[in-house]
Scaffold this motif. Sequence first.
Motif, PDB file in Angstrom:
ATOM      1  N   TYR A  40       0.849  -1.188   0.000  1.00  0.00           N
ATOM      2  CA  TYR A  40       0.000   0.000   0.000  1.00  0.00           C
ATOM      3  C   TYR A  40       0.887   1.241   0.000  1.00  0.00           C
ATOM      4  CZ  TYR A  40      -3.986  -2.980   1.141  1.00  0.00           C
ATOM      5  OH  TYR A  40      -4.971  -3.941   1.100  1.00  0.00           O
ATOM      6  N   PRO A  41       0.376   2.359  -0.513  1.00  0.00           N
ATOM      7  CA  PRO A  41       1.172   3.599  -0.503  1.00  0.00           C
ATOM      8  C   PRO A  41       1.541   4.000   0.923  1.00  0.00           C
ATOM      9  CG  PRO A  41      -0.754   3.825  -1.932  1.00  0.00           C
ATOM     10  CD  PRO A  41      -0.931   2.539  -1.178  1.00  0.00           C
ATOM     11  N   VAL A  42       2.753   4.487   1.082  1.00  0.00           N
ATOM     12  CA  VAL A  42       3.230   4.926   2.392  1.00  0.00           C
ATOM     13  C   VAL A  42       2.965   6.419   2.539  1.00  0.00           C
ATOM     14  CG1 VAL A  42       5.239   5.126   3.898  1.00  0.00           C
ATOM     15  CG2 VAL A  42       5.024   3.162   2.366  1.00  0.00           C
ATOM     16  N   PRO A  43       2.308   6.846   3.620  1.00  0.00           N
ATOM     17  CA  PRO A  43       2.068   8.285   3.798  1.00  0.00           C
ATOM     18  C   PRO A  43       3.369   9.033   4.033  1.00  0.00           C
ATOM     19  CG  PRO A  43       1.424   7.059   5.766  1.00  0.00           C
ATOM     20  CD  PRO A  43       1.740   6.038   4.712  1.00  0.00           C
ATOM     21  N   ALA A  44       3.319  10.334   3.785  1.00  0.00           N
ATOM     22  CA  ALA A  44       4.502  11.172   4.006  1.00  0.00           C
ATOM     23  C   ALA A  44       4.927  11.097   5.469  1.00  0.00           C
ATOM     24  CB  ALA A  44       4.187  12.613   3.625  1.00  0.00           C
ATOM     25  N   ASP A  45       6.251  11.137   5.691  1.00  0.00           N
ATOM     26  CA  ASP A  45       6.784  11.014   7.051  1.00  0.00           C
ATOM     27  C   ASP A  45       6.675  12.368   7.761  1.00  0.00           C
ATOM     28  OD1 ASP A  45       7.966  10.229   9.346  1.00  0.00           O
ATOM     29  OD2 ASP A  45       9.838   9.545   8.443  1.00  0.00           O
ATOM     30  N   SER A  46       5.539  12.602   8.386  1.00  0.00           N
ATOM     31  CA  SER A  46       5.300  13.865   9.090  1.00  0.00           C
ATOM     32  C   SER A  46       4.788  13.563  10.487  1.00  0.00           C
ATOM     33  CB  SER A  46       4.268  14.704   8.341  1.00  0.00           C
ATOM     34  OG  SER A  46       3.002  14.055   8.345  1.00  0.00           O
ATOM     35  N   LEU A  47       4.754  14.599  11.328  1.00  0.00           N
ATOM     36  CA  LEU A  47       4.224  14.428  12.675  1.00  0.00           C
ATOM     37  C   LEU A  47       2.756  14.009  12.625  1.00  0.00           C
ATOM     38  CD1 LEU A  47       5.740  14.773  15.334  1.00  0.00           C
ATOM     39  CD2 LEU A  47       4.666  17.008  15.589  1.00  0.00           C
ATOM     40  N   ASP A  48       1.995  14.572  11.688  1.00  0.00           N
ATOM     41  CA  ASP A  48       0.586  14.210  11.561  1.00  0.00           C
ATOM     42  C   ASP A  48       0.433  12.751  11.149  1.00  0.00           C
ATOM     43  OD1 ASP A  48      -2.314  14.994  11.403  1.00  0.00           O
ATOM     44  OD2 ASP A  48      -2.019  14.387   9.322  1.00  0.00           O
ATOM     45  N   ALA A  49       1.273  12.289  10.218  1.00  0.00           N
ATOM     46  CA  ALA A  49       1.205  10.891   9.789  1.00  0.00           C
ATOM     47  C   ALA A  49       1.523   9.952  10.948  1.00  0.00           C
ATOM     48  CB  ALA A  49       2.159  10.649   8.630  1.00  0.00           C
ATOM     49  N   LYS A  50       2.525  10.321  11.748  1.00  0.00           N
ATOM     50  CA  LYS A  50       2.872   9.492  12.900  1.00  0.00           C
ATOM     51  C   LYS A  50       1.730   9.483  13.929  1.00  0.00           C
ATOM     52  CE  LYS A  50       7.930   9.610  12.802  1.00  0.00           C
ATOM     53  NZ  LYS A  50       8.199   8.184  13.028  1.00  0.00           N
ATOM     54  N   LYS A  51       1.091  10.637  14.120  1.00  0.00           N
ATOM     55  CA  LYS A  51      -0.028  10.700  15.060  1.00  0.00           C
ATOM     56  C   LYS A  51      -1.151   9.759  14.631  1.00  0.00           C
ATOM     57  CE  LYS A  51      -3.417  13.296  14.661  1.00  0.00           C
ATOM     58  NZ  LYS A  51      -4.797  13.721  14.777  1.00  0.00           N
ATOM     59  N   ARG A  52      -1.520   9.821  13.350  1.00  0.00           N
ATOM     60  CA  ARG A  52      -2.585   8.959  12.840  1.00  0.00           C
ATOM     61  C   ARG A  52      -2.205   7.488  12.963  1.00  0.00           C
ATOM     62  NH1 ARG A  52      -6.304  11.801   9.662  1.00  0.00           N
ATOM     63  NH2 ARG A  52      -5.708  13.983   9.294  1.00  0.00           N
ATOM     64  N   LEU A  53      -0.945   7.186  12.685  1.00  0.00           N
ATOM     65  CA  LEU A  53      -0.476   5.801  12.756  1.00  0.00           C
ATOM     66  C   LEU A  53      -0.504   5.295  14.198  1.00  0.00           C
ATOM     67  CD1 LEU A  53       0.686   3.344  11.342  1.00  0.00           C
ATOM     68  CD2 LEU A  53       2.958   4.409  11.469  1.00  0.00           C
ATOM     69  N   ILE A  54      -0.005   6.098  15.143  1.00  0.00           N
ATOM     70  CA  ILE A  54       0.013   5.672  16.546  1.00  0.00           C
ATOM     71  C   ILE A  54      -1.405   5.524  17.084  1.00  0.00           C
ATOM     72  CG2 ILE A  54       0.615   6.441  18.886  1.00  0.00           C
ATOM     73  CD1 ILE A  54       3.195   7.607  17.672  1.00  0.00           C
ATOM     74  N   GLU A  55      -2.312   6.429  16.697  1.00  0.00           N
ATOM     75  CA  GLU A  55      -3.705   6.296  17.123  1.00  0.00           C
ATOM     76  C   GLU A  55      -4.309   5.001  16.606  1.00  0.00           C
ATOM     77  OE1 GLU A  55      -5.188  10.965  17.538  1.00  0.00           O
ATOM     78  OE2 GLU A  55      -5.460   9.886  15.634  1.00  0.00           O
ATOM     79  N   ALA A  56      -4.048   4.678  15.336  1.00  0.00           N
ATOM     80  CA  ALA A  56      -4.583   3.443  14.751  1.00  0.00           C
ATOM     81  C   ALA A  56      -3.988   2.219  15.431  1.00  0.00           C
ATOM     82  CB  ALA A  56      -4.298   3.416  13.253  1.00  0.00           C
ATOM     83  N   LEU A  57      -2.691   2.248  15.715  1.00  0.00           N
ATOM     84  CA  LEU A  57      -2.040   1.108  16.357  1.00  0.00           C
ATOM     85  C   LEU A  57      -2.538   0.917  17.789  1.00  0.00           C
ATOM     86  CD1 LEU A  57       1.600   1.701  15.085  1.00  0.00           C
ATOM     87  CD2 LEU A  57       0.039  -0.135  14.370  1.00  0.00           C
ATOM     88  N   THR A  58      -2.829   2.035  18.475  1.00  0.00           N
ATOM     89  CA  THR A  58      -3.341   1.944  19.844  1.00  0.00           C
ATOM     90  C   THR A  58      -4.746   1.342  19.856  1.00  0.00           C
ATOM     91  OG1 THR A  58      -2.000   3.850  20.490  1.00  0.00           O
ATOM     92  CG2 THR A  58      -3.799   3.243  21.955  1.00  0.00           C
TER      93      THR A  58
END
Length: 327
Positions: A40-58
């Motif tokens: 799947y496409p990888v989102p840009a490496d930004s603080l917002d992308a990390k926030k969304r990723l950590i929220e989803a993983l949690t």
Amino acid sequence: MTTVRHLEIAAAAEPPAEGTRRLIDGQERVYYDGYWIKTYPVPADSLDAKKRLIEALTRRLFNHTEYGLNIPGHRLAEARAAYAAEQDPGKSRVKAAMLAGALFNRATDIFRKLVELQAEGIEVGCDDALMRECGQYLMEAMELGRFVLHRSGEEGIDELWGEPFRAFSIPVEDFYEGRYIKIGQTLRDIDRIAAAMIDTIGQVPLFAGVAGPIRDLAAAAKVKTETLRTDPEIFDIWSSLVTAGERLANFTPGPPTGTPSRCPPPAGSPVHSVSDGLHLLRAGRDLVFYITRARTPMPKSTREYIERCQTYLAIGSVPFAPVPLPA
């Protein structure tokens, strides 16, 4: 529904290097553990992308672990005090798990605020005090993850507890690549479980027709494992997995076609309990669902399940297994 591509390697052929990418039927796939896995496409490496990723993983973490761990971040001090004061070993384990949940939520709270500050034009560097605090909370939660059980009650899934910290501490692209490695290992274990079921339960005459439903479940589970919930194909893929699981759970044992219904077993061979065989089939179905939904191997449960299948073939019954926690 698409099919996970499993590489069949000829005796003289060399497998591609791990991480090799190819376009197969118009879809990019990456090779790990003998499987071509959908990317799947990888989102840009930004603080917002990390926030969304950590929220989803949690969210994913709490979805697969035992109940009662989703403690709000603002109750972190209470959770820490309750864990520190507990003397009973059993309660201490549970309170450690609850503390881990509070730590994850607190870290997510901080990350969310950092993203809001960045959206307002305030620069947030990697050495910012709040960034360091967020990382410390995620690290502590990961260390406490060993006290947490999967929702089945059989074992923990340490990988899930480490993922938010990894998402915080490494580039987003590297995190996604690590997930493909885990998916390859999960696909391998789904095939191992299916093979064990066919090679043991499927060898019992009354269960001679079960190989087909087992293969159908494994095939559907592997496609689901590589597919994100946001994928447009998820509706067909999830419904295929559920119905394959239902067909296996509803399998009716019976003598093979053309075999007398009361044909005695060969002398010296064990008499296989039908109820134990059905219990094993349903336990295997459940285990495949657990690791498919988590998209992460469960090595202890897989190993113990395969051993129980081998015991059933050898002596005709299965030893006691832990009862899953209520859904």
